[in-house]
Scaffold this motif. Sequence first.
Motif, short mmCIF file in Angstrom:
data_model
loop_
_atom_site.label_atom_id
_atom_site.label_comp_id
_atom_site.label_asym_id
_atom_site.label_seq_id
_atom_site.Cartn_x
_atom_site.Cartn_y
_atom_site.Cartn_z
N SER A 13 0.76 -1.15 0.09
CA SER A 13 -0.06 -0.11 0.19
C SER A 13 1.13 1.22 -0.11
O SER A 13 0.42 2.21 0.60
CB SER A 13 -0.91 -0.11 1.42
OG SER A 13 -0.36 0.04 2.37
N SER A 18 -1.10 1.97 -3.66
CA SER A 18 -2.45 2.83 -3.28
C SER A 18 -2.86 3.29 -4.74
O SER A 18 -4.11 3.58 -4.99
CB SER A 18 -2.30 3.52 -2.14
OG SER A 18 -1.16 4.66 -2.18
N ALA A 21 -4.36 0.93 -6.77
CA ALA A 21 -5.72 0.49 -6.22
C ALA A 21 -6.78 1.60 -6.66
O ALA A 21 -7.87 1.42 -6.95
CB ALA A 21 -5.59 0.12 -4.73
N LEU A 33 -6.93 -3.83 -0.77
CA LEU A 33 -5.54 -3.66 -0.75
C LEU A 33 -4.77 -3.79 0.43
O LEU A 33 -5.31 -3.61 1.70
CB LEU A 33 -5.60 -2.04 -0.50
CG LEU A 33 -4.11 -1.23 -0.40
CD1 LEU A 33 -3.28 -1.39 -1.72
CD2 LEU A 33 -4.26 0.44 -0.12
#
Length: 788
Positions: A13, A18, A21, A33
């Motif tokens: 992440s 991130s 995602a 995640l």
Amino acid sequence: MSFQIKKAAVLGSGVMGSGIAAHLANIGIPTLLLDMVPRDLSEDEKGNSTARNRVAQTALTKLLKQKPAPLASKKNLALLTAGNFEDDLEKLKDVDWIIEVIVENLDIKKGLYEKIDAVRKPGTIVTSNTSGISINAMSEGRSDDFQKHFLGTHFFNPPRYLKLLEVIPAETTLPEVVEFMKSFGEDKLGKGVVLAKDTPNFIANRIGTYGLLVTLREMLARGYSVGEVDSVTGPAIGRPKSATFRTLDVVGLDTFGHVAKNVYDQTTGEEQRVFELPPVLNKMLENGWLGAKSGQGFFLKKDKEILELNTETMEYEPVKKLRTPSLEMAKQQKGLAAKVKTLTYANDRTGELLWSILAPTLVYSAKLHGEIADDIVAIDNAMKWGFGWEQGPFEVWDALGVKESVEKMKAEGLEIPTFVQSLLDSGHESFYFEQDGDLYFFNGSEYELIPTNEKVINLKRYKKKHGVIKKNSGASLIDLGDGIALLEFHSQSNAIGLDILQMINFAVDEVEKNFKGLVIGNQGKNFCVGANLGMILMEAQDDNIFELDFTVRSFQNAMMKIKYSSKPVVAAPFGMTLGGGAEVCLPAAHIQASMETYMGLVEVGVGLIPGGGGNKELYMKHLKGLPNGVHTDYLYVASKVFETIAMAKVSTSGEEARENNFLNFADGISVNADHLIYDAKQAALALYEGNYKAPLREKIPVTGESGYAALLLGAEGLFLSGFVSEHDLKIAKKLAFVLAGGKVPYGTLVDEQYLLDLEREAFLSLVAEPKSQARMQNMLVKGKPLRN
């Protein structure tokens, strides 16, 4: 076997994980995640899932604050779920694509893959976002099904905005998996996909890192300053404004050092020596001068001044720029290729620097042909899409002239790659050539047609092949085929003047007679930045109110012609779609917007209000977006529109433009900007085939005098508090009067022409104001709004 990706999981992440995602959420894919369980949990927290998911959850929270925004809409955060590697790996059995984005360490990655292999369902695609570790090495020891469905998918940061996606198959990857990921990357993720080979740093980072290190080496050897290099290695040669050293500061010198070391560790000889970090870079790393992330690198911002690093004294000093005759000569050249050639061959310090950088980079790129990618098209696209170059290395070589540059390279002792020599030996002198709108590339022995996706319509080449129906200085009407015409703006900045208005009228008439529908779109830098402000200011300063009245009426009439065309008109906005650009879109039967559409009615910034029907159309769009059969508070609607226009709100995405009511629920958003014209064409065809009927002219309920008073209350409060100027308040009063529908009772039904007349009168009164003219002048000269 057919593949579908309905759910995904991103493992890791960090900024990249991130960001990937977030981009999956942008295209509507629910995504898990996952990251590590925090090491510092208290005894009470060890059984608390919220605490155990803290790393991933913190990353999700940060998405809402990051600039530029990773999420196209904050609402997309709802599609993302945080978890951790210890508790949630079992959930991977429910996803269709697993993307690993953890630390760049082969052993750690392989350890995670072993765990994934134990839980994933057969057929699940697993990819790594590694920037350079061997794809084949990572998949060793895994199950047969894992290896068949494993490959590299290397995104560039930030994932939402950078176009490049390098797809790197392993030796064991099924061809159908590679083909699916390529089409998924283009059609769903909106990326420019290149197939790369499993070599150190793949394509873009291999050549880009080499070019940056060569630039640093030549700067040190030839006595240039950091600022001097950046002044000629940016837009002057078709590269981003961040040029060389600002780019390094943004990337981070630690990250750059890691990428360079990856190639250094896997190469030998002269190539390896190039990838060895010079002492000055190592010293900066020791000092913790990592660039933007640490507050200083090659540049340092001190108060309001930007300083550059003197690489000899390691002190910061004012930024210097190169000023040479060739830079002035290049400004007179038409087209990037001519500018680059003028600069590179110049007999001055600009030419000396650019030749010393470009020559070895071009040779290196040619040496890697066949090793990092199968063809020059993949290499050129990787550099354009990943590093923001306007020309890839082989396109630059064509611009310089292959024969001429090779002669100079040979005279300087550079070894010419066999691939380049074979081009010249075969009697050719360019890597690309265009014929009848088709583009061909040299494949090592002959020219080959560049394959194209039917969804990618290059208007420049399309016009060469098919011609135009009619054109003037502002726009062209093109037959797109299948009964659809395209109106392309091509004035300066695509600003709307009488020439474009004339073509809108012609286009609608022509389409109503001979076509099924019309698309309004183009492939400039931005869709349209508004009306021709320079022309408006000039007429206003000359007190030509009659001419301005005629122009505004013409604009309003053209917009009404779009709205009530008997054939569907589809607007295809992208990039900056401001003022008049937004007004062109609002009356269209359908808007097919790019995901990266920054739309707003921003006229208050230049002392005006919208004059082409934008106030009316945005108000009507708000009204139509309300559910049927529900009591409508017209003041609430007028207040929302007033706020949007008075604050000059501009969307940060196509999705946010929908939230601001510039798009409705039926309008479309294209994730891949290269597919926008195709998607708009399909939308026009669908409307026609659905027996499209022009909207009926209807009267509009307005909030009237009482609403006008209510709208003014807020504006006057801001004025009395000192937040807005007296002239801001004057503009707000004009806008409120138009949106309220003038001095009529609440709920009065008025026709569109009545509102257009109010709008035009308000526009013309404001354009005559000296303070409005000062705002227009400031925007034209300085490119930013004036508060007066």
